[in-house]
Enzyme design. Structure first.
Site, short mmCIF file in Angstrom:
data_model
loop_
_atom_site.label_atom_id
_atom_site.label_comp_id
_atom_site.label_asym_id
_atom_site.label_seq_id
_atom_site.Cartn_x
_atom_site.Cartn_y
_atom_site.Cartn_z
N ARG A 190 0.78 -1.23 0.06
CA ARG A 190 0.15 0.09 -0.14
C ARG A 190 0.66 1.27 0.04
O ARG A 190 0.25 2.34 -0.07
CB ARG A 190 -0.96 -0.02 1.19
N GLY B 185 -1.30 -10.62 9.72
CA GLY B 185 -1.40 -12.11 9.51
C GLY B 185 -2.50 -12.51 10.72
O GLY B 185 -2.21 -13.61 11.31
N GLY B 186 -3.68 -11.80 10.81
CA GLY B 186 -4.61 -11.91 11.76
C GLY B 186 -5.38 -13.10 11.62
O GLY B 186 -6.04 -13.81 12.38
N GLU B 187 -5.27 -13.80 10.44
CA GLU B 187 -6.09 -14.94 9.91
C GLU B 187 -5.22 -16.18 10.54
O GLU B 187 -5.67 -17.54 10.16
CB GLU B 187 -6.36 -15.11 8.55
N TRP C 294 -2.58 -4.55 10.63
CA TRP C 294 -2.14 -4.87 9.34
C TRP C 294 -2.29 -3.45 8.30
O TRP C 294 -1.88 -3.47 7.29
CB TRP C 294 -2.92 -5.94 8.66
N ASN D 137 -9.15 -8.58 13.77
CA ASN D 137 -10.02 -9.50 14.69
C ASN D 137 -9.33 -10.13 15.50
O ASN D 137 -8.14 -10.67 15.27
CB ASN D 137 -10.75 -10.56 13.39
N ASP E 91 -15.40 -11.07 11.80
CA ASP E 91 -14.16 -10.73 11.45
C ASP E 91 -14.39 -9.18 10.92
O ASP E 91 -14.02 -8.74 9.80
CB ASP E 91 -13.70 -11.40 9.81
N ASP F 45 -12.70 -6.50 11.50
CA ASP F 45 -11.15 -5.91 11.79
C ASP F 45 -11.48 -4.52 12.12
O ASP F 45 -12.10 -3.84 11.12
CB ASP F 45 -10.27 -6.00 10.73
N ARG G 30 -15.05 -1.52 9.61
CA ARG G 30 -15.31 -2.49 8.56
C ARG G 30 -16.91 -2.92 9.19
O ARG G 30 -17.70 -3.57 8.41
CB ARG G 30 -14.31 -3.65 8.93
CA CA Z 1 -9.27 -10.31 9.72
#
Ligand code: CA
Length: 581
Positions: A133, A193-195, A259, A277, A319, A321, A342
Protein backbone atom coordinates in the site's frame (compact mmCIF):
# COMPACT_ATOMS: atom_id res chain seq x y z
CA UNK A 1 50.95 10.55 2.01
CA UNK A 2 48.86 7.66 3.22
CA UNK A 3 47.12 9.91 5.72
CA UNK A 4 46.32 12.49 3.02
CA UNK A 5 44.83 9.88 0.76
CA UNK A 6 42.72 8.66 3.61
CA UNK A 7 41.49 12.19 4.30
CA UNK A 8 40.76 12.72 0.62
CA UNK A 9 38.66 9.55 0.59
CA UNK A 10 36.77 10.64 3.66
CA UNK A 11 36.17 14.06 2.09
CA UNK A 12 34.88 12.60 -1.15
CA UNK A 13 32.71 10.12 0.71
CA UNK A 14 31.17 13.06 2.53
CA UNK A 15 30.89 15.26 -0.53
CA UNK A 16 29.41 12.85 -3.03
CA UNK A 17 26.16 12.12 -1.22
CA UNK A 18 25.76 15.78 -0.30
CA UNK A 19 26.28 16.89 -3.89
CA UNK A 20 24.12 14.30 -5.62
CA UNK A 21 21.49 13.26 -3.18
CA UNK A 22 17.88 14.25 -2.75
CA UNK A 23 16.84 16.93 -0.28
CA UNK A 24 16.70 15.07 3.02
CA UNK A 25 13.17 14.52 4.30
CA UNK A 26 13.05 15.85 7.86
CA UNK A 27 10.62 15.50 10.76
CA UNK A 28 9.63 19.15 10.29
CA UNK A 29 8.76 18.51 6.64
CA UNK A 30 6.73 15.44 7.55
CA UNK A 31 4.80 17.23 10.31
CA UNK A 32 3.77 19.88 7.75
CA UNK A 33 3.20 17.40 4.91
CA UNK A 34 -0.56 17.98 4.82
CA UNK A 35 -0.05 21.60 3.71
CA UNK A 36 2.85 20.91 1.31
CA UNK A 37 1.21 21.07 -2.12
CA UNK A 38 4.46 20.62 -4.08
CA UNK A 39 5.21 17.13 -2.84
CA UNK A 40 3.46 14.09 -1.44
CA UNK A 41 5.74 13.12 1.42
CA UNK A 42 3.63 10.56 3.26
CA UNK A 43 0.80 8.12 3.07
CA UNK A 44 -2.49 9.97 3.55
CA UNK A 45 -1.09 13.27 2.12
CA UNK A 46 0.02 14.08 5.66
CA UNK A 47 0.25 11.66 8.57
CA UNK A 48 -3.20 12.75 9.84
CA UNK A 49 -4.64 10.86 6.87
CA UNK A 50 -7.12 13.50 5.66
CA UNK A 51 -6.18 12.94 2.01
CA UNK A 52 -7.05 16.58 1.37
CA UNK A 53 -5.03 18.89 -0.86
CA UNK A 54 -5.74 22.65 -0.83
CA UNK A 55 -4.78 22.81 -4.54
CA UNK A 56 -7.49 24.30 -6.77
CA UNK A 57 -5.89 24.84 -10.19
CA UNK A 58 -7.91 21.77 -11.16
CA UNK A 59 -11.49 22.49 -10.13
CA UNK A 60 -15.12 21.84 -10.88
CA UNK A 61 -15.05 24.30 -13.82
CA UNK A 62 -12.11 22.77 -15.71
CA UNK A 63 -11.68 19.17 -14.54
CA UNK A 64 -13.34 17.93 -17.74
CA UNK A 65 -10.11 18.94 -19.51
CA UNK A 66 -7.98 16.46 -17.54
CA UNK A 67 -5.84 14.29 -19.85
CA UNK A 68 -3.00 11.81 -19.30
CA UNK A 69 0.48 13.34 -18.89
CA UNK A 70 2.22 9.97 -18.78
CA UNK A 71 1.73 6.38 -17.74
CA UNK A 72 4.20 3.70 -16.70
CA UNK A 73 3.77 -0.07 -16.50
CA UNK A 74 5.18 -2.06 -13.59
CA UNK A 75 5.95 -4.78 -16.14
CA UNK A 76 6.65 -8.40 -15.27
CA UNK A 77 4.34 -11.36 -15.62
CA UNK A 78 2.55 -10.96 -12.30
CA UNK A 79 0.23 -7.98 -12.63
CA UNK A 80 -2.40 -7.85 -9.93
CA UNK A 81 -3.60 -6.15 -6.78
CA UNK A 82 -2.07 -2.65 -7.01
CA UNK A 83 -3.20 -0.90 -3.80
CA UNK A 84 -0.32 1.56 -3.53
CA UNK A 85 -0.39 5.30 -2.90
CA UNK A 86 2.57 6.95 -4.67
CA UNK A 87 4.86 9.50 -2.98
CA UNK A 88 6.44 12.50 -4.73
CA UNK A 89 9.68 14.13 -3.59
CA UNK A 90 12.48 16.05 -5.26
CA UNK A 91 11.36 15.33 -8.80
CA UNK A 92 10.84 11.63 -8.20
CA UNK A 93 7.77 9.50 -7.71
CA UNK A 94 8.19 6.47 -5.44
CA UNK A 95 5.57 3.81 -5.93
CA UNK A 96 5.31 0.25 -4.67
CA UNK A 97 3.71 -2.58 -6.64
CA UNK A 98 2.45 -6.11 -6.16
CA UNK A 99 4.94 -8.84 -5.15
CA UNK A 100 6.98 -6.40 -3.00
CA UNK A 101 8.36 -4.23 -5.78
CA UNK A 102 9.18 -0.52 -5.66
CA UNK A 103 9.94 1.96 -8.45
CA UNK A 104 11.43 5.44 -8.65
CA UNK A 105 10.10 7.41 -11.62
CA UNK A 106 11.03 10.80 -13.09
CA UNK A 107 7.91 12.71 -12.13
CA UNK A 108 8.11 15.00 -15.21
CA UNK A 109 8.59 12.40 -17.91
CA UNK A 110 7.41 9.10 -16.45
CA UNK A 111 10.83 7.55 -17.16
CA UNK A 112 11.84 4.78 -14.77
CA UNK A 113 14.91 5.75 -12.70
CA UNK A 114 15.34 2.49 -10.79
CA UNK A 115 13.39 -0.44 -9.45
CA UNK A 116 13.86 -2.88 -6.60
CA UNK A 117 12.24 -6.31 -6.68
CA UNK A 118 12.33 -7.99 -3.31
CA UNK A 119 13.28 -11.66 -3.54
CA UNK A 120 10.29 -13.45 -2.01
CA UNK A 121 10.64 -16.97 -0.64
CA UNK A 122 8.25 -19.82 -1.43
CA UNK A 123 5.52 -20.14 1.15
CA UNK A 124 4.62 -16.51 1.92
CA UNK A 125 1.10 -16.28 3.38
CA UNK A 126 -0.55 -12.97 2.58
CA UNK A 127 -4.25 -13.37 3.33
CA UNK A 128 -5.53 -10.88 0.81
CA UNK A 129 -3.44 -10.89 -2.35
CA UNK A 130 0.16 -9.90 -3.00
CA UNK A 131 -0.47 -6.22 -2.37
CA UNK A 132 1.54 -3.32 -1.01
CA UNK A 133 0.00 0.00 0.00
CA UNK A 134 2.97 2.34 -0.20
CA UNK A 135 6.26 3.54 1.24
CA UNK A 136 7.55 6.11 3.74
CA UNK A 137 10.22 8.76 3.13
CA UNK A 138 12.82 9.75 5.70
CA UNK A 139 16.17 11.50 5.23
CA UNK A 140 17.50 10.14 1.92
CA UNK A 141 15.64 6.85 2.34
CA UNK A 142 12.47 5.31 0.97
CA UNK A 143 11.21 2.51 3.23
CA UNK A 144 8.59 -0.20 2.59
CA UNK A 145 7.35 -3.53 3.99
CA UNK A 146 7.43 -6.84 2.15
CA UNK A 147 5.21 -9.92 1.92
CA UNK A 148 7.81 -12.01 3.77
CA UNK A 149 7.55 -9.61 6.74
CA UNK A 150 10.66 -7.54 6.23
CA UNK A 151 11.32 -3.82 6.06
CA UNK A 152 13.61 -2.54 3.34
CA UNK A 153 15.14 0.96 3.23
CA UNK A 154 16.59 2.12 -0.08
CA UNK A 155 18.58 5.15 -1.13
CA UNK A 156 16.13 7.46 -2.92
CA UNK A 157 18.69 8.31 -5.61
CA UNK A 158 20.17 4.94 -6.42
CA UNK A 159 17.67 2.35 -5.23
CA UNK A 160 20.49 0.61 -3.33
CA UNK A 161 19.47 -1.19 -0.15
CA UNK A 162 20.72 0.76 2.88
CA UNK A 163 19.22 -1.53 5.52
CA UNK A 164 16.90 -4.52 5.69
CA UNK A 165 15.29 -5.87 8.88
CA UNK A 166 13.12 -8.89 9.49
CA UNK A 167 9.86 -8.11 11.31
CA UNK A 168 8.95 -11.73 12.00
CA UNK A 169 8.58 -15.27 10.58
CA UNK A 170 6.57 -15.38 7.36
CA UNK A 171 6.17 -19.12 7.97
CA UNK A 172 4.08 -18.32 11.07
CA UNK A 173 1.77 -16.19 8.93
CA UNK A 174 3.37 -12.75 9.31
CA UNK A 175 3.53 -10.37 6.37
CA UNK A 176 3.71 -6.62 5.77
CA UNK A 177 1.66 -4.67 3.26
CA UNK A 178 0.87 -1.29 4.88
CA UNK A 179 2.72 1.95 4.25
CA UNK A 180 5.08 2.62 7.20
CA UNK A 181 4.43 5.74 9.29
CA UNK A 182 7.05 8.25 10.44
CA UNK A 183 6.27 10.08 13.69
CA UNK A 184 8.64 12.12 15.87
CA UNK A 185 11.68 10.66 14.15
CA UNK A 186 10.55 7.06 14.57
CA UNK A 187 9.43 4.53 11.97
CA UNK A 188 6.15 2.96 13.15
CA UNK A 189 4.86 -0.25 11.60
CA UNK A 190 2.31 -2.94 12.33
CA UNK A 191 2.04 -6.58 11.30
CA UNK A 192 -0.33 -8.57 9.10
CA UNK A 193 -1.45 -12.14 9.77
CA UNK A 194 -4.62 -12.02 11.87
CA UNK A 195 -6.07 -15.05 10.07
CA UNK A 196 -3.14 -17.19 11.29
CA UNK A 197 -3.32 -16.51 15.03
CA UNK A 198 -0.32 -14.19 15.12
CA UNK A 199 -0.24 -11.49 17.81
CA UNK A 200 -0.58 -7.93 16.57
CA UNK A 201 1.82 -5.22 17.64
CA UNK A 202 3.13 -1.77 16.86
CA UNK A 203 6.89 -1.40 16.48
CA UNK A 204 9.03 1.73 16.54
CA UNK A 205 12.42 1.75 14.83
CA UNK A 206 15.18 4.19 14.08
CA UNK A 207 14.34 4.98 10.45
CA UNK A 208 18.03 5.53 9.59
CA UNK A 209 19.15 2.08 10.76
CA UNK A 210 16.01 -0.05 11.14
CA UNK A 211 16.97 -0.91 14.74
CA UNK A 212 14.10 -1.44 17.17
CA UNK A 213 13.34 1.26 19.75
CA UNK A 214 10.15 -0.15 21.31
CA UNK A 215 7.47 -2.72 20.62
CA UNK A 216 3.90 -2.71 21.96
CA UNK A 217 1.71 -5.81 21.42
CA UNK A 218 -2.01 -5.21 20.84
CA UNK A 219 -3.29 -8.27 22.72
CA UNK A 220 -3.63 -7.87 26.48
CA UNK A 221 -1.11 -9.98 28.37
CA UNK A 222 1.84 -9.72 26.00
CA UNK A 223 4.93 -7.84 27.11
CA UNK A 224 6.05 -4.59 25.57
CA UNK A 225 9.77 -3.88 25.35
CA UNK A 226 12.17 -1.01 24.98
CA UNK A 227 15.48 -1.63 23.23
CA UNK A 228 18.83 0.03 23.81
CA UNK A 229 21.24 0.82 20.98
CA UNK A 230 22.87 -2.61 21.25
CA UNK A 231 19.51 -4.33 20.88
CA UNK A 232 19.19 -5.39 24.53
CA UNK A 233 15.56 -5.35 25.55
CA UNK A 234 13.89 -4.49 28.82
CA UNK A 235 10.25 -4.80 29.78
CA UNK A 236 8.80 -1.35 29.73
CA UNK A 237 5.95 -1.94 32.12
CA UNK A 238 3.25 -1.18 29.60
CA UNK A 239 2.00 -4.66 28.91
CA UNK A 240 -1.46 -4.74 30.39
CA UNK A 241 -2.83 -7.58 32.45
CA UNK A 242 -2.32 -11.22 31.50
CA UNK A 243 -5.59 -12.92 30.72
CA UNK A 244 -7.73 -9.80 31.16
CA UNK A 245 -10.70 -10.02 28.77
CA UNK A 246 -9.47 -13.35 27.35
CA UNK A 247 -10.29 -16.87 28.61
CA UNK A 248 -7.49 -19.33 29.39
CA UNK A 249 -4.59 -19.34 26.96
CA UNK A 250 -6.38 -17.79 23.99
CA UNK A 251 -4.53 -14.48 24.38
CA UNK A 252 -1.32 -16.24 23.30
CA UNK A 253 -2.61 -16.50 19.72
CA UNK A 254 -5.07 -13.63 19.93
CA UNK A 255 -4.77 -11.90 16.55
CA UNK A 256 -5.54 -8.14 16.65
CA UNK A 257 -3.12 -7.58 13.79
CA UNK A 258 -2.20 -3.99 12.95
CA UNK A 259 -2.19 -4.71 9.25
CA UNK A 260 -3.26 -1.35 7.85
CA UNK A 261 -0.62 0.73 9.65
CA UNK A 262 -1.40 3.95 11.47
CA UNK A 263 -1.88 7.70 11.40
CA UNK A 264 -0.12 10.34 13.49
CA UNK A 265 -1.43 13.73 14.61
CA UNK A 266 1.34 16.22 15.50
CA UNK A 267 -1.32 18.21 17.42
CA UNK A 268 -1.96 15.39 19.93
CA UNK A 269 1.46 13.71 19.66
CA UNK A 270 -0.35 10.38 19.41
CA UNK A 271 -0.17 7.65 16.79
CA UNK A 272 -3.41 5.80 16.04
CA UNK A 273 -3.42 2.18 14.94
CA UNK A 274 -6.47 0.05 14.17
CA UNK A 275 -6.44 -3.60 15.20
CA UNK A 276 -7.93 -6.59 13.44
CA UNK A 277 -10.13 -9.48 14.50
CA UNK A 278 -9.45 -11.54 17.61
CA UNK A 279 -8.38 -15.07 16.70
CA UNK A 280 -9.98 -17.44 15.99
CA UNK A 281 -13.13 -16.11 14.30
CA UNK A 282 -15.29 -18.50 16.37
CA UNK A 283 -16.30 -16.11 19.17
CA UNK A 284 -17.67 -18.88 21.43
CA UNK A 285 -14.10 -19.99 22.12
CA UNK A 286 -13.18 -16.64 23.64
CA UNK A 287 -15.97 -15.05 25.72
CA UNK A 288 -14.96 -11.56 26.88
CA UNK A 289 -14.06 -8.33 25.13
CA UNK A 290 -10.73 -9.69 23.81
CA UNK A 291 -8.75 -6.48 24.17
CA UNK A 292 -7.34 -4.81 22.10
CA UNK A 293 -8.89 -6.52 19.08
CA UNK A 294 -11.19 -4.61 16.70
CA UNK A 295 -10.12 -1.34 18.31
CA UNK A 296 -8.39 1.95 17.78
CA UNK A 297 -5.32 2.20 20.01
CA UNK A 298 -3.67 5.59 20.57
CA UNK A 299 0.01 5.33 21.42
CA UNK A 300 2.47 7.74 22.95
CA UNK A 301 5.03 7.77 20.15
CA UNK A 302 7.99 8.27 22.45
CA UNK A 303 7.32 5.37 24.83
CA UNK A 304 4.90 3.02 23.03
CA UNK A 305 2.42 3.34 25.88
CA UNK A 306 -1.24 2.88 24.92
CA UNK A 307 -2.72 6.20 26.08
CA UNK A 308 -6.28 5.20 25.19
CA UNK A 309 -8.14 2.52 23.31
CA UNK A 310 -11.65 2.33 21.97
CA UNK A 311 -13.12 -1.01 20.94
CA UNK A 312 -15.45 -0.86 17.94
CA UNK A 313 -16.51 -4.53 18.08
CA UNK A 314 -16.05 -6.23 21.48
CA UNK A 315 -15.98 -10.06 21.22
CA UNK A 316 -16.12 -9.86 17.42
CA UNK A 317 -17.77 -12.83 15.67
CA UNK A 318 -17.80 -11.58 12.05
CA UNK A 319 -14.17 -10.70 11.23
CA UNK A 320 -14.96 -7.01 11.62
CA UNK A 321 -11.32 -5.94 11.79
CA UNK A 322 -11.05 -2.50 13.36
CA UNK A 323 -7.98 -1.86 11.24
CA UNK A 324 -9.44 1.15 9.45
CA UNK A 325 -7.64 4.46 9.53
CA UNK A 326 -8.37 6.97 12.31
CA UNK A 327 -8.36 10.34 10.54
CA UNK A 328 -7.86 13.35 12.82
CA UNK A 329 -9.62 16.65 12.09
CA UNK A 330 -11.15 19.70 13.81
CA UNK A 331 -14.82 19.55 14.80
CA UNK A 332 -16.61 22.08 17.03
CA UNK A 333 -13.27 23.44 18.27
CA UNK A 334 -12.07 19.99 19.29
CA UNK A 335 -9.41 17.71 17.88
CA UNK A 336 -11.24 14.51 16.99
CA UNK A 337 -10.79 11.48 14.80
CA UNK A 338 -13.16 9.81 12.34
CA UNK A 339 -13.15 6.10 11.53
CA UNK A 340 -15.40 4.27 9.08
CA UNK A 341 -15.21 0.81 10.61
CA UNK A 342 -15.45 -2.48 8.77
CA UNK A 343 -18.52 -3.24 10.94
CA UNK A 344 -20.52 -0.58 9.04
CA UNK A 345 -20.56 2.16 11.70
CA UNK A 346 -18.76 5.49 11.48
CA UNK A 347 -17.22 6.64 14.76
CA UNK A 348 -16.02 10.04 15.95
CA UNK A 349 -13.75 9.90 19.02
CA UNK A 350 -11.96 12.63 20.95
CA UNK A 351 -8.40 12.37 19.57
CA UNK A 352 -6.81 13.11 22.96
CA UNK A 353 -8.94 10.91 25.24
CA UNK A 354 -10.71 8.40 22.99
CA UNK A 355 -14.14 9.42 24.35
CA UNK A 356 -16.87 8.47 21.90
CA UNK A 357 -18.56 11.59 20.52
CA UNK A 358 -20.69 10.21 17.72
CA UNK A 359 -21.42 6.87 16.02
CA UNK A 360 -23.82 6.14 13.17
CA UNK A 361 -24.19 3.70 10.29
CA UNK A 362 -22.57 4.54 6.94
CA UNK A 363 -24.02 1.43 5.24
CA UNK A 364 -27.75 0.89 5.11
CA UNK A 365 -28.59 -2.68 6.03
CA UNK A 366 -26.45 -3.47 9.09
CA UNK A 367 -27.84 -6.47 10.97
CA UNK A 368 -25.27 -7.52 13.61
CA UNK A 369 -25.97 -4.52 15.86
CA UNK A 370 -28.96 -2.22 16.16
CA UNK A 371 -26.93 0.85 17.11
CA UNK A 372 -23.95 2.07 19.09
CA UNK A 373 -24.91 3.25 22.58
CA UNK A 374 -23.27 6.67 22.91
CA UNK A 375 -23.37 6.48 26.72
CA UNK A 376 -21.65 3.14 27.17
CA UNK A 377 -19.76 3.33 23.85
CA UNK A 378 -20.77 -0.28 23.15
CA UNK A 379 -22.76 -1.85 20.31
CA UNK A 380 -26.35 -2.96 20.93
CA UNK A 381 -26.01 -6.47 19.50
CA UNK A 382 -28.68 -8.49 17.76
CA UNK A 383 -27.87 -11.88 19.32
CA UNK A 384 -29.69 -13.70 16.52
CA UNK A 385 -26.99 -12.51 14.09
CA UNK A 386 -24.07 -14.02 16.04
CA UNK A 387 -23.08 -17.32 14.37
CA UNK A 388 -24.15 -20.21 16.62
CA UNK A 389 -21.88 -22.20 18.90
CA UNK A 390 -20.77 -25.45 17.18
CA UNK A 391 -20.49 -27.06 20.62
CA UNK A 392 -24.26 -26.67 20.93
CA UNK A 393 -24.98 -28.44 17.61
CA UNK A 394 -26.02 -32.11 17.40
CA UNK A 395 -22.63 -33.38 16.17
CA UNK A 396 -20.59 -30.50 17.62
CA UNK A 397 -19.18 -29.71 14.17
CA UNK A 398 -21.16 -26.77 12.82
CA UNK A 399 -23.03 -24.02 14.60
CA UNK A 400 -26.17 -22.28 13.35
CA UNK A 401 -25.70 -20.43 10.07
CA UNK A 402 -26.65 -16.74 10.22
CA UNK A 403 -26.88 -14.01 7.59
CA UNK A 404 -24.92 -10.93 8.66
CA UNK A 405 -24.51 -7.49 7.08
CA UNK A 406 -21.93 -6.20 6.35
CA UNK A 407 -19.94 -9.15 5.01
CA UNK A 408 -16.54 -9.78 6.56
CA UNK A 409 -14.99 -7.74 3.74
CA UNK A 410 -16.68 -4.85 5.46
CA UNK A 411 -18.75 -1.71 5.07
CA UNK A 412 -15.29 -0.41 4.31
CA UNK A 413 -11.99 -2.24 3.99
CA UNK A 414 -8.43 -1.13 3.22
CA UNK A 415 -9.43 1.68 0.87
CA UNK A 416 -8.85 4.99 2.65
CA UNK A 417 -11.51 7.70 2.92
CA UNK A 418 -10.85 11.45 2.67
CA UNK A 419 -11.92 14.50 4.69
CA UNK A 420 -12.43 17.96 3.20
CA UNK A 421 -12.26 20.79 5.79
CA UNK A 422 -13.98 23.08 3.24
CA UNK A 423 -17.16 21.02 2.97
CA UNK A 424 -16.81 19.45 6.42
CA UNK A 425 -17.59 16.08 4.84
CA UNK A 426 -15.93 12.69 4.81
CA UNK A 427 -15.92 10.83 1.49
CA UNK A 428 -16.21 7.15 2.29
CA UNK A 429 -15.79 4.31 -0.21
CA UNK A 430 -18.46 1.98 1.20
CA UNK A 431 -19.82 -1.44 0.23
CA UNK A 432 -23.24 -3.00 0.81
CA UNK A 433 -23.02 -6.78 1.04
CA UNK A 434 -23.76 -9.57 3.48
CA UNK A 435 -22.61 -13.09 4.27
CA UNK A 436 -23.75 -16.43 5.42
CA UNK A 437 -21.41 -17.31 8.26
CA UNK A 438 -21.13 -20.25 10.64
CA UNK A 439 -18.66 -21.47 13.27
CA UNK A 440 -16.72 -24.70 13.47
CA UNK A 441 -14.28 -26.09 16.04
CA UNK A 442 -10.64 -25.16 15.39
CA UNK A 443 -7.27 -25.57 17.09
CA UNK A 444 -4.23 -23.33 16.67
CA UNK A 445 -1.47 -24.69 14.47
CA UNK A 446 1.51 -22.48 13.65
CA UNK A 447 1.23 -21.17 10.09
CA UNK A 448 -2.25 -22.63 9.58
CA UNK A 449 -5.48 -20.68 9.00
CA UNK A 450 -7.03 -20.10 12.43
CA UNK A 451 -10.66 -19.23 11.76
CA UNK A 452 -13.14 -21.81 13.02
CA UNK A 453 -15.63 -20.34 10.58
CA UNK A 454 -17.09 -20.84 7.13
CA UNK A 455 -18.72 -18.14 5.02
CA UNK A 456 -20.11 -17.06 1.65
CA UNK A 457 -20.44 -13.43 0.65
CA UNK A 458 -23.75 -12.43 -0.98
CA UNK A 459 -25.11 -9.26 -2.54
CA UNK A 460 -27.91 -7.42 -0.74
CA UNK A 461 -28.98 -5.09 -3.57
CA UNK A 462 -29.68 -5.90 -7.22
CA UNK A 463 -28.12 -2.80 -8.72
CA UNK A 464 -24.95 -2.06 -6.73
CA UNK A 465 -22.45 -3.12 -4.08
CA UNK A 466 -20.15 -0.09 -3.90
CA UNK A 467 -21.24 3.42 -2.92
CA UNK A 468 -19.09 6.49 -2.53
CA UNK A 469 -20.78 8.40 0.27
CA UNK A 470 -20.34 12.00 1.44
CA UNK A 471 -20.95 11.91 5.18
CA UNK A 472 -21.38 14.67 7.72
CA UNK A 473 -19.51 13.53 10.87
CA UNK A 474 -21.58 15.82 13.12
CA UNK A 475 -25.04 14.69 12.04
CA UNK A 476 -24.34 11.25 10.58
CA UNK A 477 -26.25 12.28 7.46
CA UNK A 478 -25.33 10.86 4.06
CA UNK A 479 -25.29 14.10 2.06
CA UNK A 480 -24.87 12.37 -1.31
CA UNK A 481 -23.94 8.99 -2.67
CA UNK A 482 -22.84 7.54 -5.97
CA UNK A 483 -23.57 3.87 -6.44
CA UNK A 484 -21.17 1.49 -8.16
CA UNK A 485 -21.90 -1.94 -9.56
CA UNK A 486 -18.68 -3.62 -8.32
CA UNK A 487 -17.48 -3.24 -4.71
CA UNK A 488 -15.31 -0.14 -4.26
CA UNK A 489 -11.77 -1.05 -3.28
CA UNK A 490 -9.72 2.10 -4.05
CA UNK A 491 -9.23 5.15 -1.86
CA UNK A 492 -10.37 8.75 -2.13
CA UNK A 493 -8.74 12.16 -2.58
CA UNK A 494 -10.46 15.52 -2.05
CA UNK A 495 -9.20 18.99 -2.96
CA UNK A 496 -9.59 22.71 -2.41
CA UNK A 497 -10.88 22.79 -5.99
CA UNK A 498 -14.13 21.32 -4.66
CA UNK A 499 -13.43 17.89 -6.08
CA UNK A 500 -13.45 14.27 -4.97
CA UNK A 501 -11.36 11.76 -6.95
CA UNK A 502 -11.77 7.99 -6.64
CA UNK A 503 -11.26 4.89 -8.73
CA UNK A 504 -13.52 1.96 -9.51
CA UNK A 505 -12.83 -1.74 -10.14
CA UNK A 506 -14.36 -1.15 -13.57
CA UNK A 507 -11.22 0.88 -14.31
CA UNK A 508 -12.39 4.48 -14.13
CA UNK A 509 -10.71 7.27 -12.27
CA UNK A 510 -13.56 9.72 -11.58
CA UNK A 511 -13.85 13.32 -10.41
CA UNK A 512 -17.02 14.36 -8.60
CA UNK A 513 -18.29 17.68 -7.30
CA UNK A 514 -17.46 17.56 -3.56
CA UNK A 515 -20.70 19.33 -2.60
CA UNK A 516 -23.20 17.58 -4.85
CA UNK A 517 -21.66 14.29 -5.97
CA UNK A 518 -22.18 15.18 -9.62
CA UNK A 519 -19.80 13.31 -11.90
CA UNK A 520 -17.60 15.84 -13.72
CA UNK A 521 -14.96 13.65 -15.39
CA UNK A 522 -13.87 10.06 -15.79
CA UNK A 523 -11.06 8.21 -17.51
CA UNK A 524 -10.67 4.50 -18.27
CA UNK A 525 -7.26 3.29 -17.03
CA UNK A 526 -7.38 -0.18 -18.56
CA UNK A 527 -7.57 -2.22 -15.35
CA UNK A 528 -9.43 -1.97 -12.06
CA UNK A 529 -8.44 0.72 -9.57
CA UNK A 530 -7.96 -0.45 -5.96
CA UNK A 531 -5.59 2.35 -4.87
CA UNK A 532 -5.99 5.95 -3.62
CA UNK A 533 -5.27 8.94 -5.92
CA UNK A 534 -2.86 11.77 -5.06
CA UNK A 535 -2.28 15.32 -6.31
CA UNK A 536 0.58 17.83 -6.26
CA UNK A 537 1.76 20.90 -8.15
CA UNK A 538 5.24 21.53 -9.55
CA UNK A 539 4.64 25.27 -9.16
CA UNK A 540 2.99 25.82 -12.55
CA UNK A 541 0.97 22.65 -13.16
CA UNK A 542 -1.26 20.57 -10.88
CA UNK A 543 -1.13 16.82 -11.41
CA UNK A 544 -3.37 13.95 -10.30
CA UNK A 545 -2.01 10.40 -10.14
CA UNK A 546 -3.37 6.96 -9.38
CA UNK A 547 -2.18 3.39 -9.67
CA UNK A 548 -4.32 0.98 -11.71
CA UNK A 549 -4.35 -2.83 -11.35
CA UNK A 550 -7.31 -4.95 -10.28
CA UNK A 551 -6.93 -7.47 -7.45
CA UNK A 552 -6.91 -7.49 -3.66
CA UNK A 553 -9.25 -9.43 -1.41
CA UNK A 554 -12.48 -9.33 -3.44
CA UNK A 555 -11.55 -11.78 -6.24
CA UNK A 556 -10.00 -14.13 -3.64
CA UNK A 557 -12.63 -14.06 -0.89
CA UNK A 558 -15.69 -12.56 -2.50
CA UNK A 559 -17.88 -15.70 -2.82
CA UNK A 560 -20.83 -14.94 -5.10
CA UNK A 561 -19.49 -11.42 -5.55
CA UNK A 562 -16.16 -12.71 -6.90
CA UNK A 563 -18.07 -14.43 -9.73
CA UNK A 564 -19.81 -11.16 -10.46
CA UNK A 565 -16.50 -9.32 -10.98
CA UNK A 566 -14.52 -12.11 -12.66
CA UNK A 567 -14.65 -10.25 -16.00
CA UNK A 568 -12.33 -7.54 -14.66
CA UNK A 569 -8.75 -7.71 -15.98
CA UNK A 570 -5.62 -7.50 -13.85
CA UNK A 571 -2.93 -4.94 -14.50
CA UNK A 572 -0.25 -2.73 -13.03
CA UNK A 573 0.52 0.83 -14.05
CA UNK A 574 0.77 4.40 -12.80
CA UNK A 575 -1.31 7.12 -14.49
CA UNK A 576 -0.58 10.83 -14.18
CA UNK A 577 -3.03 13.49 -15.40
CA UNK A 578 -2.95 17.25 -16.02
CA UNK A 579 -5.18 19.82 -17.68
CA UNK A 580 -4.95 20.15 -21.43
CA UNK A 581 -4.56 23.71 -22.75
CA1 CA B 1 -9.39 -10.30 9.69
Amino acid sequence: MKKNLCLALVASALLVPLGASATAVTDQMLEKASSNTHEVLSNGLGSEGERFSPLKAINAQNVSKLVPAWTMSFGGEKQRGQESQPLVHDGKMFVTASYSRIYAIDVKTGAKLWKYEHRLPEGIMPCCDVVNRGAALYDNLVIFGTLDAQLVALDQDTGKVVWKEKIDEYSAGFSSSAAPLIAKGLLLTGVSGGEFGIVGRVEARDPRTGKLVWVRPTVEGHMGYTFDKDGNKTENGISGTTNASWPGELWKTGGASTWLGGTFDPKTGLAYFGTGNPAPWNSHMRPGDNLYSCSTVALDVTTGKIVWSYQNTPNDAWDYDGANEFVTFDMDGKRVGGKADRNGFFYVNDAKTGKLINAFPFVKKITWAKSIDLTTGRPVYDDAVRPGNPAASADGKKGTVVFAVPSFLGGKNQMPMAYNPGTGLFYVPANEWGMEIWNEPVAYKKGGAYLGAGFTIKTVNDDYIGALRAINPKTGKIVWEVKNNAPLWGGVLTTGGGLVFYGTPEGYLKAMDASTGKELWKYQTGSGIVAPPITWSDGTTQYVAVVSGWGGAVPLWGGDVAKKVSFLEQGGSVWVFKLTK
